[in-house]
Design a protein around this motif. Structure first.
Motif, PDB file in Angstrom:
ATOM      1  N   ARG A  62       0.860  -1.185   0.000  1.00 54.70           N
ATOM      2  CA  ARG A  62       0.000   0.000   0.000  1.00 54.70           C
ATOM      3  C   ARG A  62       0.891   1.228   0.000  1.00 54.70           C
ATOM      4  N   LEU A  63       0.843   1.973  -1.103  1.00 54.10           N
ATOM      5  CA  LEU A  63       1.644   3.186  -1.266  1.00 54.10           C
ATOM      6  C   LEU A  63       0.689   4.372  -1.210  1.00 54.10           C
ATOM      7  N   GLU A  64       0.777   5.138  -0.131  1.00 59.58           N
ATOM      8  CA  GLU A  64      -0.144   6.259   0.073  1.00 59.58           C
ATOM      9  C   GLU A  64       0.601   7.580  -0.092  1.00 59.58           C
ATOM     10  N   ILE A 100       1.305  -3.038  -6.249  1.00 62.51           N
ATOM     11  CA  ILE A 100       1.428  -1.772  -5.535  1.00 62.51           C
ATOM     12  C   ILE A 100       0.116  -1.025  -5.704  1.00 62.51           C
ATOM     13  N   HIS A 101      -0.555  -0.804  -4.593  1.00 58.00           N
ATOM     14  CA  HIS A 101      -1.827  -0.074  -4.583  1.00 58.00           C
ATOM     15  C   HIS A 101      -1.533   1.375  -4.206  1.00 58.00           C
ATOM     16  N   LEU A 102      -1.615   2.236  -5.190  1.00 59.14           N
ATOM     17  CA  LEU A 102      -1.339   3.654  -4.986  1.00 59.14           C
ATOM     18  C   LEU A 102      -2.627   4.352  -4.563  1.00 59.14           C
ATOM     19  N   ALA A 103      -2.605   4.943  -3.368  1.00 60.03           N
ATOM     20  CA  ALA A 103      -3.794   5.608  -2.821  1.00 60.03           C
ATOM     21  C   ALA A 103      -3.470   7.077  -2.542  1.00 60.03           C
ATOM     22  N   ILE A 128       1.091  -1.888 -10.827  1.00 62.47           N
ATOM     23  CA  ILE A 128       0.732  -0.754  -9.978  1.00 62.47           C
ATOM     24  C   ILE A 128      -0.655  -0.277 -10.395  1.00 62.47           C
ATOM     25  N   GLY A 129      -1.457   0.092  -9.432  1.00 61.07           N
ATOM     26  CA  GLY A 129      -2.806   0.558  -9.735  1.00 61.07           C
ATOM     27  C   GLY A 129      -3.291   1.552  -8.698  1.00 61.07           C
ATOM     28  N   LEU A 130      -4.235   2.385  -9.112  1.00 61.74           N
ATOM     29  CA  LEU A 130      -4.811   3.382  -8.211  1.00 61.74           C
ATOM     30  C   LEU A 130      -5.978   2.764  -7.458  1.00 61.74           C
TER      31      LEU A 130
END
Length: 138
Positions: A62-64, A100-103, A128-130
């Motif tokens: 989780r990449l915030e 990688i979940h980009l939030a 990677i996705g939003l």
């Protein structure tokens, strides 16, 4: 000797075709109803075999990105861009790449999100996705 037209009191005998057309239409409808419905099918010989083995569930990161541009990697604050590059390079080199979940936060500037996406692409991260796009619906 001139030929004169037939006198008008003679009857003109013609066949009335209306009943004949009615009978032909009824026969046509009965023919259409009695024809069996043909199914057009294509026969395929599909290969028979064992299904593929269950896929390995990848690790999820989780990449915030906070409103002020602060980047969090699984809840841990990344102090600078070099640290982010190190984490992304390590993720790109893993055998099954982690997802990688980009939030991004709703108030973050686009430049911060674009920088993370560009850095990920440059280092070879492909998964990677939003996530959390519901907040942008309003």
């Amino acid at each position: 000797m001139a030929m004169s037209p037939a006198p008008s009191d003679d009857l003109m005998i013609d066949i009335n075709t209306t009943p004949l057309i009615d009978v032909m239409l009824v026969l046509l409808i009965m023919l259409i109803i009695t024809i069996p419905v043909q199914t057009h099918a294509v026969r395929l010989d599909m290969p028979q075999g064992n299904p593929p083995p269950a896929s390995i569930v990848p690790e999820v990161v989780r990449l915030e990105i906070d409103f002020d541009g602060t980047i969090y990697w699984n809840g841990t604050v990344l102090p600078d861009r070099a640290t982010l590059e190190t984490y992304l390079r390590a993720a790109a080199q893993k055998a099954p790449q982690p997802e990688i979940h980009l939030a991004p936060n709703k108030l973050v500037k686009y430049a911060s999100v674009a920088m993370v996406l560009a850095e990920s692409q440059r280092l070879g991260v492909t998964r990677i996705g939003l996530v959390g796009n519901e907040q942008f619906m309003d």
